[in-house]
Design a protein around this motif. Structure first.
Motif, PDB file in Angstrom:
ATOM      1  N   PRO A  36       0.614  -1.242   0.232  1.00 27.73           N
ATOM      2  CA  PRO A  36      -0.060   0.183  -0.294  1.00 27.73           C
ATOM      3  C   PRO A  36       0.872   1.021  -0.035  1.00 27.73           C
ATOM      4  CG  PRO A  36      -0.017  -1.407   2.062  1.00 27.73           C
ATOM      5  CD  PRO A  36       0.864  -1.830   1.516  1.00 27.73           C
ATOM      6  N   VAL A  37       0.649   2.331  -0.609  1.00 27.98           N
ATOM      7  CA  VAL A  37       1.474   3.493  -0.469  1.00 27.98           C
ATOM      8  C   VAL A  37       1.863   4.263   0.747  1.00 27.98           C
ATOM      9  CG1 VAL A  37       0.648   4.244  -3.019  1.00 27.98           C
ATOM     10  CG2 VAL A  37      -0.768   4.689  -1.334  1.00 27.98           C
ATOM     11  N   TYR A  38       0.740   3.765   1.852  1.00 30.93           N
ATOM     12  CA  TYR A  38       0.702   4.592   3.077  1.00 30.93           C
ATOM     13  C   TYR A  38       1.723   3.671   3.714  1.00 30.93           C
ATOM     14  CZ  TYR A  38      -3.523   1.658   2.926  1.00 30.93           C
ATOM     15  OH  TYR A  38      -4.724   0.792   3.242  1.00 30.93           O
ATOM     16  N   ALA A  39       2.187   2.738   3.040  1.00 31.31           N
ATOM     17  CA  ALA A  39       3.509   1.204   4.379  1.00 31.31           C
ATOM     18  C   ALA A  39       4.248   2.318   4.821  1.00 31.31           C
ATOM     19  CB  ALA A  39       3.876   0.822   2.748  1.00 31.31           C
ATOM     20  N   ASP A  40       4.389   3.178   5.101  1.00 28.48           N
ATOM     21  CA  ASP A  40       5.400   3.680   5.759  1.00 28.48           C
ATOM     22  C   ASP A  40       4.312   4.292   7.101  1.00 28.48           C
ATOM     23  OD1 ASP A  40       7.710   3.575   4.785  1.00 28.48           O
ATOM     24  OD2 ASP A  40       6.891   5.882   3.521  1.00 28.48           O
ATOM     25  N   SER A  41       3.506   4.987   6.805  1.00 35.35           N
ATOM     26  CA  SER A  41       2.184   5.174   8.113  1.00 35.35           C
ATOM     27  C   SER A  41       2.286   3.425   8.968  1.00 35.35           C
ATOM     28  CB  SER A  41       0.615   5.640   7.770  1.00 35.35           C
ATOM     29  OG  SER A  41       1.248   7.404   6.907  1.00 35.35           O
ATOM     30  N   LEU A  42       1.700   2.279   7.957  1.00 35.03           N
ATOM     31  CA  LEU A  42       1.744   0.994   8.742  1.00 35.03           C
ATOM     32  C   LEU A  42       2.717   1.009   9.818  1.00 35.03           C
ATOM     33  CD1 LEU A  42      -0.151  -0.298   5.479  1.00 35.03           C
ATOM     34  CD2 LEU A  42      -1.125   0.053   7.428  1.00 35.03           C
ATOM     35  N   ILE A  43       3.918   0.991   9.089  1.00 38.28           N
ATOM     36  CA  ILE A  43       5.262   0.909   9.782  1.00 38.28           C
ATOM     37  C   ILE A  43       5.139   1.735  11.077  1.00 38.28           C
ATOM     38  CG2 ILE A  43       7.518   0.308   9.974  1.00 38.28           C
ATOM     39  CD1 ILE A  43       7.763   0.483   7.028  1.00 38.28           C
ATOM     40  N   LYS A  44       4.999   2.901  10.922  1.00 34.68           N
ATOM     41  CA  LYS A  44       5.249   4.285  12.253  1.00 34.68           C
ATOM     42  C   LYS A  44       4.048   3.866  13.064  1.00 34.68           C
ATOM     43  CE  LYS A  44       7.004   8.057   9.969  1.00 34.68           C
ATOM     44  NZ  LYS A  44       6.699   9.364   9.415  1.00 34.68           N
ATOM     45  N   ASP A  45       3.143   2.735  13.093  1.00 32.63           N
ATOM     46  CA  ASP A  45       2.034   2.530  14.159  1.00 32.63           C
ATOM     47  C   ASP A  45       2.026   1.326  14.852  1.00 32.63           C
ATOM     48  OD1 ASP A  45       0.649   4.268  13.674  1.00 32.63           O
ATOM     49  OD2 ASP A  45      -0.965   3.442  12.535  1.00 32.63           O
ATOM     50  N   LEU A  46       3.318   0.524  14.359  1.00 33.10           N
ATOM     51  CA  LEU A  46       3.702  -1.170  14.569  1.00 33.10           C
ATOM     52  C   LEU A  46       4.576  -0.657  15.726  1.00 33.10           C
ATOM     53  CD1 LEU A  46       4.267  -2.690  11.085  1.00 33.10           C
ATOM     54  CD2 LEU A  46       2.933  -3.234  12.793  1.00 33.10           C
ATOM     55  N   THR A  47       4.363  -0.843  16.714  1.00 31.92           N
ATOM     56  CA  THR A  47       4.553  -0.785  18.873  1.00 31.92           C
ATOM     57  C   THR A  47       5.298  -2.000  18.876  1.00 31.92           C
ATOM     58  OG1 THR A  47       2.685  -0.214  19.636  1.00 31.92           O
ATOM     59  CG2 THR A  47       3.674   1.750  18.231  1.00 31.92           C
ATOM     60  N   TYR A  48       4.657  -3.215  18.730  1.00 30.58           N
ATOM     61  CA  TYR A  48       5.361  -3.994  19.245  1.00 30.58           C
ATOM     62  C   TYR A  48       5.468  -4.610  20.286  1.00 30.58           C
ATOM     63  CZ  TYR A  48       6.988  -3.942  14.861  1.00 30.58           C
ATOM     64  OH  TYR A  48       7.803  -4.668  12.993  1.00 30.58           O
ATOM     65  N   PRO A  49       3.389  -3.945  21.225  1.00 29.96           N
ATOM     66  CA  PRO A  49       3.664  -3.730  22.995  1.00 29.96           C
ATOM     67  C   PRO A  49       4.152  -5.208  22.931  1.00 29.96           C
ATOM     68  CG  PRO A  49       2.184  -3.769  21.766  1.00 29.96           C
ATOM     69  CD  PRO A  49       2.619  -3.548  20.386  1.00 29.96           C
ATOM     70  N   LEU A  50       4.281  -6.384  22.729  1.00 30.23           N
ATOM     71  CA  LEU A  50       4.186  -7.838  23.665  1.00 30.23           C
ATOM     72  C   LEU A  50       5.598  -7.719  23.733  1.00 30.23           C
ATOM     73  CD1 LEU A  50       2.956  -9.669  25.068  1.00 30.23           C
ATOM     74  CD2 LEU A  50       2.021 -10.911  23.160  1.00 30.23           C
ATOM     75  N   ALA A  51       6.717  -7.197  22.565  1.00 38.45           N
ATOM     76  CA  ALA A  51       8.046  -8.032  22.437  1.00 38.45           C
ATOM     77  C   ALA A  51       8.619  -7.585  24.357  1.00 38.45           C
ATOM     78  CB  ALA A  51       8.851  -6.896  21.636  1.00 38.45           C
ATOM     79  N   TRP A  52       9.417  -8.344  24.078  1.00 35.90           N
ATOM     80  CA  TRP A  52      10.517  -8.455  25.559  1.00 35.90           C
ATOM     81  C   TRP A  52      11.050  -7.197  25.765  1.00 35.90           C
ATOM     82  CZ3 TRP A  52      10.829  -9.788  29.596  1.00 35.90           C
ATOM     83  CH2 TRP A  52      11.639 -10.343  30.757  1.00 35.90           C
ATOM     84  N   GLY A  53      11.481  -6.487  27.091  1.00 35.65           N
ATOM     85  CA  GLY A  53      11.148  -4.864  26.798  1.00 35.65           C
ATOM     86  C   GLY A  53      10.750  -4.288  26.640  1.00 35.65           C
ATOM     87  N   ASN A  54       9.173  -4.193  25.574  1.00 29.13           N
ATOM     88  CA  ASN A  54       8.213  -3.158  25.704  1.00 29.13           C
ATOM     89  C   ASN A  54       6.878  -3.409  26.485  1.00 29.13           C
ATOM     90  OD1 ASN A  54       9.785  -2.146  23.529  1.00 29.13           O
ATOM     91  ND2 ASN A  54       8.632  -2.596  21.867  1.00 29.13           N
TER      92      ASN A  54
END
Length: 386
Positions: A36-54
């Motif tokens: 999608p042309v808005y791929a960069d916006s999608l990436i910015k919204d990926l915060t990975y809340p369940l990652a170790w450390g997050n």
């Protein structure tokens, strides 16, 4: 003359039908280069809340249990286990240089049996074992035969194709056979859509995504079935009397590398895992920063998982196991900045558990391949850790 004019007319009509479809483009659009042309916006919204450390979870064992369950939730419905346990049928056997090679069929699910190869070293076991996981390569005609030299019972086309593939990606060597010569039981099975689990019409790469979409209509994820089968296949391997169930590893290149770290993260049976040419972060892999974007599609897609965890976060569930990652600086599939970011994420995790010496990450000057020296590095790794 009339027949000639009729033929010309048919050709012209066909061209009129085909050519507009090739030329039809709208001034406005929402997708390009498969993103999608808005791929960069999608990436910015990926915060990975369940990652170790997050995550708010501070106990690593508790975190791994919760994070694993999230992965399994995103993998959708698992295949039902066979009613009477794993049932193995030996289809063919031959003696090789220092080991026996068997073609077998195992019932891994109530739905299906799975063709596989099994190599057993000569001598008295139990032996350490390796689940050898084959690659993708957009080449679906063979699967297990990419890792283990086909038995004589196979069609000559299969044997020739396997040797050609080994020459192309593995510098002519069958990885599984070399491991067996060094004293490892080696298991390799066809993943869904590869080899003898392929399409009746013959292997067609462009149909993979369509079939994966149809599988989702049943509440099933095709890529997840591959991972579920890798887990079940490892349980089968551990059940064999020739195998030391406390010394089982896994390895693979490309999609096989992806399968190796996924399996290491999700199965307690695996004690050491080696992945060649498959590790990256989503922000680099799924962006417009490079000439090539992700082409794996459904082959490594679990619905919704990226909203919780990135690739290296999932791989970090393998901590504190011994893990080896080799990526290539000339590998056009995985941008070096994404590889380096992923390596850092994993090292931060292993360091947090006082186990950084167990994680080995290496960037080699190689393209997307598994040359003999990489295979020997993997063997060295297994000799140290299994």
């Amino acid at each position: 003359m009339k027949k000639y004019l009729l033929l010309v007319f048919i050709i012209v009509v066909d061209l009129l039908v085909v050519m507009p479809s090739l030329a039809q483009k709208r001034g406005k659009y929402e997708f390009k280069r498969n993103l999608p042309v808005y791929a960069d916006s999608l990436i910015k919204d990926l915060t990975y809340p369940l990652a170790w450390g997050n995550s708010d979870i501070k106990d690593f064992d508790v975190w791994r249990k919760v994070a694993r369950q999230k992965v399994f939730d995103c993998m959708l419905t698992p295949p039902p286990a066979p009613a009477d346990g794993f049932q193995m049928k030996v289809l063919a056997e031959e003696q090789r240089d220092g080991y026996k090679a068997r073609k077998i069929e195992i019932r891994l699910s109530r739905y299906y049996t799975v063709p596989a190869y099994l190599l057993i070293p000569d001598g008295k076991g139990p032996f350490p074992a390796v689940n050898a996981l084959h690659d993708h390569g957009a080449h679906l005609f063979i699967g297990k035969e990419k890792m283990i030299r086909p038995l004589a019972c196979e069609d000559s086309l299969v044997r020739a194709d396997a040797q050609q593939w080994a020459d192309q990606l593995y510098e002519g060597r069958f990885v599984g056979d070399d491991l067996a010569r060094h004293g490892y039981v080696v298991f390799s099975a066809d993943a869904p859509m590869w080899g003898e689990r392929g399409q009746q019409e013959g292997p067609k790469r462009d149909r993979y995504d369509m079939i994966a979409g149809n599988m989702m209509m049943y509440g099933i994820d095709l890529s997840a079935y591959m991972t579920y089968d890798d887990i079940a296949g490892t349980e089968f391997l551990a059940s064999l009397p020739e195998v030391d169930a406390e010394r089982i590893g896994c390895m693979g290149c490309s999609m096989g590398g992806y399968r190796a770290w996924m399996l290491s993260a999700l199965s307690d049976r695996i004690k050491a895992g080696a992945a060649v040419c498959w590790m990256v972060t989503t922000d680099e892999q799924m962006s417009f920063n490079y000439s090539r974007t992700e082409n794996g599609g459904f082959a490594n897609c679990f619905p919704g998982l990226r909203r919780w965890l990135d690739y290296p976060h999932v791989a970090s569930m393998a901590c504190p196991k011994a893990m080896l990652f080799i990526n290539g600086s000339q590998d056009k599939l995985f941008p070096v900045p994404g590889v380096e970011k992923a390596f850092k994420v994993m090292h931060d995790t292993w360091k947090s558990q006082g186990a950084n010496e167990k994680l080995e990450t290496e960037l080699w000057d190689i393209p997307h391949s598994c040359p003999v020296r990489a295979q020997e590095r993997v063997l060295q790794f297994f000799q140290k850790n299994l």
